[in-house]
Motif scaffolding. Structure first.
Motif, PDB file in Angstrom:
ATOM      1  N   PHE A  88       0.881  -1.162   0.129  1.00 44.48           N
ATOM      2  CA  PHE A  88      -0.085   0.055  -0.094  1.00 44.48           C
ATOM      3  C   PHE A  88       0.940   1.213   0.036  1.00 44.48           C
ATOM      4  O   PHE A  88       1.862   1.094   0.687  1.00 44.48           O
ATOM      5  CB  PHE A  88      -0.882   0.134   1.343  1.00 44.48           C
ATOM      6  N   ASP A  89       0.391   2.311  -0.847  1.00 47.36           N
ATOM      7  CA  ASP A  89       1.227   3.653  -0.521  1.00 47.36           C
ATOM      8  C   ASP A  89      -0.153   4.559  -0.184  1.00 47.36           C
ATOM      9  O   ASP A  89      -1.061   5.005  -1.081  1.00 47.36           O
ATOM     10  CB  ASP A  89       1.787   3.971  -2.005  1.00 47.36           C
ATOM     11  N   ALA A  90      -0.338   4.804   1.203  1.00 44.75           N
ATOM     12  CA  ALA A  90      -1.407   5.504   1.581  1.00 44.75           C
ATOM     13  C   ALA A  90      -1.291   6.989   0.745  1.00 44.75           C
ATOM     14  O   ALA A  90      -2.311   7.772   0.800  1.00 44.75           O
ATOM     15  CB  ALA A  90      -1.335   5.786   2.978  1.00 44.75           C
ATOM     16  N   ALA A  91       0.030   7.506   0.555  1.00 46.52           N
ATOM     17  CA  ALA A  91      -0.089   8.989   0.278  1.00 46.52           C
ATOM     18  C   ALA A  91      -0.626   9.129  -1.324  1.00 46.52           C
ATOM     19  O   ALA A  91      -1.192  10.200  -1.390  1.00 46.52           O
ATOM     20  CB  ALA A  91       1.306   9.366   0.272  1.00 46.52           C
ATOM     21  N   SER A  92      -0.196   8.030  -1.863  1.00 47.39           N
ATOM     22  CA  SER A  92      -0.784   8.236  -3.153  1.00 47.39           C
ATOM     23  C   SER A  92      -2.434   7.635  -3.243  1.00 47.39           C
ATOM     24  O   SER A  92      -2.774   7.615  -4.537  1.00 47.39           O
ATOM     25  CB  SER A  92       0.224   7.637  -4.427  1.00 47.39           C
ATOM     26  N   GLY A  93      -2.610   7.024  -2.439  1.00 44.66           N
ATOM     27  CA  GLY A  93      -4.202   6.146  -2.400  1.00 44.66           C
ATOM     28  C   GLY A  93      -3.943   5.179  -3.326  1.00 44.66           C
ATOM     29  O   GLY A  93      -4.993   4.948  -4.236  1.00 44.66           O
ATOM     30  N   THR A  94      -2.854   4.333  -3.657  1.00 38.31           N
ATOM     31  CA  THR A  94      -2.921   3.148  -4.401  1.00 38.31           C
ATOM     32  C   THR A  94      -2.216   1.965  -3.640  1.00 38.31           C
ATOM     33  O   THR A  94      -1.486   1.994  -2.570  1.00 38.31           O
ATOM     34  CB  THR A  94      -1.756   3.509  -5.754  1.00 38.31           C
ATOM     35  N   LEU A  95      -2.250   0.889  -4.361  1.00 36.92           N
ATOM     36  CA  LEU A  95      -1.568  -0.141  -3.922  1.00 36.92           C
ATOM     37  C   LEU A  95      -1.224  -0.968  -5.108  1.00 36.92           C
ATOM     38  O   LEU A  95      -1.586  -1.062  -6.247  1.00 36.92           O
ATOM     39  CB  LEU A  95      -2.467  -1.365  -2.933  1.00 36.92           C
ATOM     40  N   ARG A  96      -0.032  -2.010  -4.998  1.00 38.25           N
ATOM     41  CA  ARG A  96       0.262  -3.082  -5.879  1.00 38.25           C
ATOM     42  C   ARG A  96       0.002  -4.264  -5.112  1.00 38.25           C
ATOM     43  O   ARG A  96       0.657  -4.307  -4.003  1.00 38.25           O
ATOM     44  CB  ARG A  96       1.915  -2.718  -6.400  1.00 38.25           C
ATOM     45  N   ASN A  97      -0.317  -5.357  -5.956  1.00 44.60           N
ATOM     46  CA  ASN A  97      -0.376  -6.831  -5.298  1.00 44.60           C
ATOM     47  C   ASN A  97       0.961  -7.232  -5.750  1.00 44.60           C
ATOM     48  O   ASN A  97       1.684  -7.209  -6.724  1.00 44.60           O
ATOM     49  CB  ASN A  97      -1.467  -7.548  -6.386  1.00 44.60           C
ATOM     50  N   ARG A  98       1.513  -8.139  -4.842  1.00 39.27           N
ATOM     51  CA  ARG A  98       2.723  -8.896  -5.145  1.00 39.27           C
ATOM     52  C   ARG A  98       2.129 -10.299  -5.316  1.00 39.27           C
ATOM     53  O   ARG A  98       1.692 -11.156  -5.057  1.00 39.27           O
ATOM     54  CB  ARG A  98       3.490  -9.245  -3.492  1.00 39.27           C
ATOM     55  N   ILE A  99       2.643 -10.812  -6.733  1.00 38.60           N
ATOM     56  CA  ILE A  99       2.167 -11.815  -7.187  1.00 38.60           C
ATOM     57  C   ILE A  99       3.393 -12.784  -7.913  1.00 38.60           C
ATOM     58  O   ILE A  99       4.330 -12.299  -8.149  1.00 38.60           O
ATOM     59  CB  ILE A  99       1.176 -11.484  -8.449  1.00 38.60           C
ATOM     60  N   LEU A 100       2.915 -14.173  -8.230  1.00 39.66           N
ATOM     61  CA  LEU A 100       3.868 -14.971  -8.765  1.00 39.66           C
ATOM     62  C   LEU A 100       4.754 -15.425  -7.792  1.00 39.66           C
ATOM     63  O   LEU A 100       5.075 -14.762  -6.873  1.00 39.66           O
ATOM     64  CB  LEU A 100       4.362 -14.466 -10.124  1.00 39.66           C
TER      65      LEU A 100
END
Length: 146
Positions: free
Chosen positions: A63-75
């Motif tokens: 999560f990046d609360a400052a930008s209001g985004t997230l990235r999933n860690r996959i594979l």
């Protein structure tokens, strides 16, 4: 009493639904969190399925609360991919406040997915995954050291 991921895996679907409904949204999280898919809740297979998914498909979210985004860690390599917008909104499940993880505008492969999370213990969030408008599965994200 703080909850743990093994407790969540042992709960029935009704217990998970009740816990989600009784919980507050909490703050939008920040940083890496380990993920656990909760499939076949309350069965002896739930933990085995979660472990398989964790090793081969999904390890968690950053999560990046400052930008209001997230990235999933996959594979198996834990690649940061599949971006979502993160914001507070109204739950499709019970019309109460939650934290929404919205893939509709940020991902070609997951644009039909919406997640909702609520905090259930320090550093531990319980989530719901929706496919289009249908509830699909539950999951947990846990922030190490909390």
């Amino acid at each position: 009493m703080p909850y743990t991921v093994p407790q969540l895996l042992a709960m029935s679907q009704k217990e998970l639904d009740d816990l989600f409904s009784a919980s507050e949204p909490g703050d939008i999280p920040d940083g890496p969190a380990n993920g656990t898919a909760i499939i076949a809740p309350g069965t002896t297979y739930s933990a085995e399925i979660a472990e398989f998914i964790n090793h081969f498909a999904w390890q968690g979210k950053t999560f990046d609360a400052a930008s209001g985004t997230l990235r999933n860690r996959i594979l198996p390599l834990g690649i940061n991919a599949i971006i979502a917008k993160v914001y507070k909104g109204t739950s499709w499940f019970d019309k109460k406040d939650c934290i929404v993880l919205d893939y509709s505008e940020t991902s070609l492969v997951a644009h039909w997915i919406r997640d909702e999370i609520r905090i259930i213990s320090p550093g531990l969030y319980l989530g719901i995954v929706y496919w289009k408008n249908s509830k699909l599965i539950n999951f947990a994200v846990q922030f190490p050291g909390q």
